[in-house]
Enzyme design. Structure first.
Site, PDB file in Angstrom:
ATOM      1  N   ASP A  18      10.109  -4.137  -4.061  1.00  0.00           N
ATOM      2  CA  ASP A  18       9.663  -5.506  -4.277  1.00  0.00           C
ATOM      3  C   ASP A  18      10.788  -6.409  -3.767  1.00  0.00           C
ATOM      4  OD1 ASP A  18       8.200  -7.736  -5.450  1.00  0.00           O
ATOM      5  OD2 ASP A  18       9.704  -7.690  -7.047  1.00  0.00           O
ATOM      6  N   ASP A  20      11.362 -10.389  -4.483  1.00  0.00           N
ATOM      7  CA  ASP A  20      11.909 -11.450  -5.321  1.00  0.00           C
ATOM      8  C   ASP A  20      12.436 -10.908  -6.640  1.00  0.00           C
ATOM      9  OD1 ASP A  20      10.946 -12.928  -3.252  1.00  0.00           O
ATOM     10  OD2 ASP A  20       9.322 -13.878  -4.363  1.00  0.00           O
ATOM     11  N   ASP A 192      10.984  -5.697 -10.403  1.00  0.00           N
ATOM     12  CA  ASP A 192      11.396  -6.387 -11.625  1.00  0.00           C
ATOM     13  C   ASP A 192      10.212  -6.712 -12.529  1.00  0.00           C
ATOM     14  OD1 ASP A 192      10.834  -9.721 -11.415  1.00  0.00           O
ATOM     15  OD2 ASP A 192      10.613  -8.529  -9.608  1.00  0.00           O
TER      16      ASP A 192
END
Length: 281
Positions: A18, A20, A192
């Site tokens: 991922d 961001d 996250d």
């Protein structure tokens, strides 16, 4: 440390990241809001609203409903933007805006996966025009990102072609595994957000990075490793010899580089899912 190098007789493997708050410390899309304002794409009110959205995103993660509201807002915001102008703005400001917020720990992991012979794939909900140049900067082998429909006038229509979010990310991982011959049981994934649990559970080595509360709970229950990245650092500080590709190369990469790699995947997934727009991911 990732020390085992894949030998030529092993199935191919990859590490899926991922973007961001996993590889970079902020939202990739929202980070460019000031540049888009200076380029005349958005007004001052939109800059303030995106700043607030960035705050919400960073202050513990956004849940599904918040992400949907952000998606709807950003979808409406980018309607009518000239795609080539967006690419040029991103290429011109990429180094100043993104280089300083790349996590040192993430850059190290990317290097280690490459050394071990694994492909590195960025899988992000943010728009391709933003994610692809960042992938080029990071040395990623492939990029999967949200794609907006572009009209005959070269501008975004506000509609979605492919939405890289939630279960769709897992579909993308499986589609790439099928096309590239990856053994998913030996692959790695990092995120996250709890919205990426489907992607994380599709590989043999899932990792939670700076996890939101829901993902931390899930990772603890499943005994997934939890990593903390907190050292943003310029790539030039890590690699003194590092130099950015020339701007024309970056623009070309945004236009055709990773797009060519994922074109078939986008077509396949877009037939199965219609939703969303450009947003943090």
């Amino acid at each position: 440390m990732l020390s085992v190098v894949e030998n030529c007789f092993s199935p191919r493997t990859a590490a899926f990241f991922d973007l961001d708050k996993t590889v970079i410390a902020k939202s990739s899309t929202l980070t460019f809001s000031k540049s888009f304002y200076q380029g005349g794409l958005i007004n001052r009110r939109a800059v303030l609203r995106t700043a607030y959205t960035q705050f919400v995103f960073l202050a513990g993660g956004a849940d599904h409903d918040q992400m949907e509201r952000m998606r709807e807002y950003l979808s409406a915001l980018c309607k009518g933007w000239n795609v080539q102008q967006v690419r040029e703005i991103v290429a011109e400001t990429l180094h100043d805006l993104i280089d300083p917020i790349i996590y040192d720990e993430a850059a190290t992991l990317i290097e280690e996966h490459h050394t071990a012979g694994r492909d590195v794939v960025i899988v992000s909900t943010s728009g391709a025009e933003v994610v692809e140049p960042i992938g080029e900067l990071l040395g990623a082998d492939r990029v999967v990102a949200t794609r907006m429909v572009v009209g005959d006038d070269g501008c975004f229509t506000g509609e979605i072609e492919y939405y890289a979010y939630g279960p769709t990310k897992a579909e993308a991982v499986r589609a790439l595994a099928a096309s590239e011959g990856y053994d998913l049981s030996r692959c790695y994934a990092y995120s996250d957000s709890a919205t990426d649990v489907p992607m994380l559970e599709s590989v043999g080595h899932p990792h939670a990075v700076n996890p939101d509360r829901a993902l931390r709970r899930e990772a603890t229950l499943r005994e997934w490793p939890i990593l903390v990245f907190n050292r943003p650092v310029r790539l030039k500080q890590r690699l003194p010899a590092f130099s950015m590709p020339p701007r024309p190369a970056l623009v070309a990469a945004a236009a055709v580089g990773a797009a060519a790699v994922t074109a078939g995947l986008v077509w396949y997934a877009s037939r199965r899912r219609t939703a969303g727009a450009v947003l943090p991911g």
